[in-house]
Write a protein that holds these residues in place. Sequence first.
Motif, PDB file in Angstrom:
ATOM      1  N   ASP A   1     -37.997  32.214  -6.486  1.00  0.00           N
ATOM      2  CA  ASP A   1     -36.627  32.331  -5.972  1.00  0.00           C
ATOM      3  C   ASP A   1     -35.882  31.003  -6.029  1.00  0.00           C
ATOM      4  N   VAL A   2     -35.929  30.342  -7.168  1.00  0.00           N
ATOM      5  CA  VAL A   2     -35.308  29.032  -7.341  1.00  0.00           C
ATOM      6  C   VAL A   2     -33.814  29.070  -7.034  1.00  0.00           C
ATOM      7  N   ALA A   3     -33.108  30.095  -7.473  1.00  0.00           N
ATOM      8  CA  ALA A   3     -31.658  30.182  -7.231  1.00  0.00           C
ATOM      9  C   ALA A   3     -31.366  30.242  -5.734  1.00  0.00           C
ATOM     10  N   ALA A   4     -32.140  31.006  -4.982  1.00  0.00           N
ATOM     11  CA  ALA A   4     -31.936  31.106  -3.530  1.00  0.00           C
ATOM     12  C   ALA A   4     -32.253  29.773  -2.851  1.00  0.00           C
ATOM     13  N   LEU A   5     -33.298  29.090  -3.284  1.00  0.00           N
ATOM     14  CA  LEU A   5     -33.656  27.792  -2.701  1.00  0.00           C
ATOM     15  C   LEU A   5     -32.598  26.737  -3.014  1.00  0.00           C
ATOM     16  N   ARG A   6     -32.019  26.808  -4.211  1.00  0.00           N
ATOM     17  CA  ARG A   6     -30.978  25.849  -4.599  1.00  0.00           C
ATOM     18  C   ARG A   6     -29.766  25.949  -3.673  1.00  0.00           C
ATOM     19  N   ALA A   7     -29.499  27.133  -3.127  1.00  0.00           N
ATOM     20  CA  ALA A   7     -28.345  27.343  -2.257  1.00  0.00           C
ATOM     21  C   ALA A   7     -28.564  26.831  -0.832  1.00  0.00           C
ATOM     22  N   LEU A   8     -29.806  26.509  -0.466  1.00  0.00           N
ATOM     23  CA  LEU A   8     -30.095  26.033   0.887  1.00  0.00           C
ATOM     24  C   LEU A   8     -29.636  24.588   1.066  1.00  0.00           C
ATOM     25  N   PRO A   9     -29.318  24.190   2.303  1.00  0.00           N
ATOM     26  CA  PRO A   9     -28.869  22.820   2.550  1.00  0.00           C
ATOM     27  C   PRO A   9     -30.027  21.829   2.707  1.00  0.00           C
ATOM     28  N   ILE A  10     -31.120  22.058   1.978  1.00  0.00           N
ATOM     29  CA  ILE A  10     -32.272  21.154   1.987  1.00  0.00           C
ATOM     30  C   ILE A  10     -32.707  20.924   0.545  1.00  0.00           C
ATOM     31  N   GLY A  11     -33.430  19.849   0.319  1.00  0.00           N
ATOM     32  CA  GLY A  11     -33.981  19.600  -0.999  1.00  0.00           C
ATOM     33  C   GLY A  11     -35.374  20.204  -1.105  1.00  0.00           C
ATOM     34  N   VAL A  12     -35.694  20.762  -2.249  1.00  0.00           N
ATOM     35  CA  VAL A  12     -37.017  21.339  -2.483  1.00  0.00           C
ATOM     36  C   VAL A  12     -37.564  20.736  -3.767  1.00  0.00           C
TER      37      VAL A  12
END
Length: 83
Positions: free
Chosen positions: A8-19
Amino acid sequence: MVNGSIRDVAALRALPIGVKALGSTPRRSRKEDTGERDVPLTFTGATFTPGRRLVGDDDGIVILPADEVPEASAAAMKGRSGS
């Protein structure tokens, strides 16, 4: 930070944190309930200790004591939270 692949890279990219992860995969993981929280973790020669801060950009990650967050990172974190 993940010592493995993420989904779910696209969903993680939208979060206000770095992954940061080693890669991405479309495959779902098996749930084995074997994980732990708030314990030191060592991989690739670095030890990640609870309470420390990870500060990173496209070039890499630095591990800092919890009370030592660079001014630029603190400003960036403040901007992300909308404060």
